[in-house]
Design a protein around this motif. Structure first.
Motif, PDB file in Angstrom:
ATOM      1  N   UNK A   1      19.377  -8.516  30.035  1.00 27.80           N
ATOM      2  CA  UNK A   1      20.076  -9.551  29.315  1.00 27.80           C
ATOM      3  C   UNK A   1      19.346  -9.335  28.088  1.00 27.80           C
ATOM      4  N   UNK A   2      19.832  -9.025  26.602  1.00 29.34           N
ATOM      5  CA  UNK A   2      19.215  -8.540  25.159  1.00 29.34           C
ATOM      6  C   UNK A   2      19.478  -9.499  24.263  1.00 29.34           C
ATOM      7  N   UNK A   3      18.432  -9.952  23.631  1.00 32.65           N
ATOM      8  CA  UNK A   3      18.899 -10.471  22.968  1.00 32.65           C
ATOM      9  C   UNK A   3      17.948 -10.394  20.832  1.00 32.65           C
TER      10      UNK A   3
ATOM     11  N   UNK B   1      12.797  -8.894  19.675  1.00 30.32           N
ATOM     12  CA  UNK B   1      14.102  -8.101  20.955  1.00 30.32           C
ATOM     13  C   UNK B   1      13.090  -8.069  21.880  1.00 30.32           C
ATOM     14  N   UNK B   2      14.176  -8.874  22.354  1.00 30.55           N
ATOM     15  CA  UNK B   2      13.280  -9.547  23.846  1.00 30.55           C
ATOM     16  C   UNK B   2      14.875  -9.325  24.696  1.00 30.55           C
ATOM     17  N   UNK B   3      14.535  -8.514  25.480  1.00 27.73           N
ATOM     18  CA  UNK B   3      15.252  -7.983  27.552  1.00 27.73           C
ATOM     19  C   UNK B   3      14.764  -8.756  28.111  1.00 27.73           C
ATOM     20  N   UNK B   4      15.579  -9.741  29.056  1.00 30.14           N
ATOM     21  CA  UNK B   4      15.553  -9.916  30.384  1.00 30.14           C
ATOM     22  C   UNK B   4      16.262  -9.859  31.461  1.00 30.14           C
TER      23      UNK B   4
ATOM     24  N   UNK C   1      11.337 -11.524  31.295  1.00 29.43           N
ATOM     25  CA  UNK C   1      10.866 -11.414  30.269  1.00 29.43           C
ATOM     26  C   UNK C   1      10.613  -9.439  29.229  1.00 29.43           C
ATOM     27  N   UNK C   2      10.416  -9.080  28.787  1.00 26.99           N
ATOM     28  CA  UNK C   2      10.170  -7.936  28.203  1.00 26.99           C
ATOM     29  C   UNK C   2      10.512  -7.975  26.038  1.00 26.99           C
TER      30      UNK C   2
END
Ligand code: AKG
Length: 331
Positions: free
Chosen positions: A233-235, A192-195, A251-252
């Motif tokens: 912003x997530x993906x 999971x990446x949160x931007x 990014x996290x």
């Protein structure tokens, strides 16, 4: 974790209650030249599916990596908890032979360990001499490098580094920005990446290039009252996906499984803008470094004034900077 929770321990209820969340755009089967001419100039993150990244997604099993990746020592982050914190440094740096490390990172309970049997590992591969050399998978892991193809998203002269990243299941990397453009190639495991947009930097409680807000899913609102104003912003990346992260986008990252990725940094600006003594690609561009030094001097100079005057002239300077430099929000 309850049955209702997802892999990261966040309940569907909590996810539903999140405001300010935007899904990162996903494009399937996009041609590389179309990316360069139409998508890249928009400077927004995008998940690219269906690019040719070579046979690594099929070949890079734990057994294969430990046989083919060799047994040179690699330096690791070792952490008792899943949430790594670079600011309080809640992890240790330890070294292991690469083949031993890969097996350890893939298991959840360890027979041999540094801190405890549940410890987590994170590898961010480094250059030959980490103080001088950039990471380059072709140099440090030449055999593995033949299994991965870097999509043609930039010109060869813009290449900066290619970094092998391997993470234990559930490890979370702190929110940060890099100053290079980045393609994060997910080879194995979900991630999971949160931007966050660079324009939301004021809400992220920055300490250098990192956010102080570790638990981005349950932020301490008494301490970080503005954090929820930042738009997420997530993906979720699947093996084979490539995430384009434009320079300066925060990014996290959480590895929802044992995860293997390679990210490629490349230069968006002219060569002369970058600090030559920056093997990680995270030092601010030289003009930004110089401007920061000048600001430090300006602040010292303002200190010569009594408080009431300092306050007034500081506000006038801020308004001048805003007028001269801030981008106008789109209509
Ligand atoms: C980066 O590519 O800059 C990252 O922080 C990615 C971290 C990861 O995928 O483990």
């Amino acid at each position: 974790m309850s049955e209702q929770s997802n892999k990261n321990g966040i309940s569907p209820e909590e996810l539903k209650n999140k405001t300010n969340v935007i899904e990162v755009e996903t494009l399937s089967g996009i041609r590389e030249d179309i990316f360069r001419s139409e998508i890249y100039p928009q400077r927004r993150p995008v998940v690219l599916k269906g690019l040719d990244i070579g046979p690594c997604t099929r070949k890079w099993t734990v057994d294969y990596l430990s046989k083919v990746g060799g047994s040179s020592e690699v330096k690791l982050h070792v952490c008792k908890t899943t949430q790594m914190d670079f600011i309080s440094k809640n992890f240790l740096y330890r070294s292991l032979p690469f083949d031993v490390f890969v097996k350890r990172a893939a298991e959840e309970i360890h027979q041999e360990y540094f801190l405890d049997e549940n410890e987590k590992y994170y590898l961010r591969a480094l250059g030959g001499d980490p103080r001088k050399d950039v990471a380059d998978i072709k140099q440090q892991f030449p055999q593995l490098a033949t299994d991965i193809n870097f999509p043609n998203l930039f010109e060869e002269h813009q290449f900066f580094s290619s970094v092998l990243r391997i993470a234990s299941k559930s490890t979370q990397l702190w929110t940060h920005y890099d100053i290079m453009d980045n393609m994060l190639i997910q080879v194995s495991g979900e991630k999971r990446v949160v931007l966050f947009n660079p324009t939301d930097a004021d809400y992220l409680y920055l300490n250098g290039d990192k956010s102080e807000v570790l638990d981005i899913d349950n932020p301490d609102i008494d301490r970080y009252g503005e954090f929820n104003k930042a738009v997420r912003y997530e993906c979720i990346l699947q093996p084979g996906d490539v995430l384009f992260i434009p320079a300066l986008w925060f990014h996290n990252v959480i590895s929802l499984d044992f995860g293997i990725a390679v990210n490629v940094f490349w230069k968006h600006l002219d060569d002369v803008m970058y600090d030559k003594k920056d093997p990680y690609g995270n030092k601010d561009p030289l003009p930004a470094q110089r401007a920061t030094q000048i600001l430090d001097r300006a602040l010292k100079t303002l200190d010569e004034l009594p408080e009431e005057y300092r306050n007034f002239f500081a506000r006038r300077l801020i308004s001048r900077i805003e007028k001269k430099t801030f981008l106008k929000p789109p209509d």
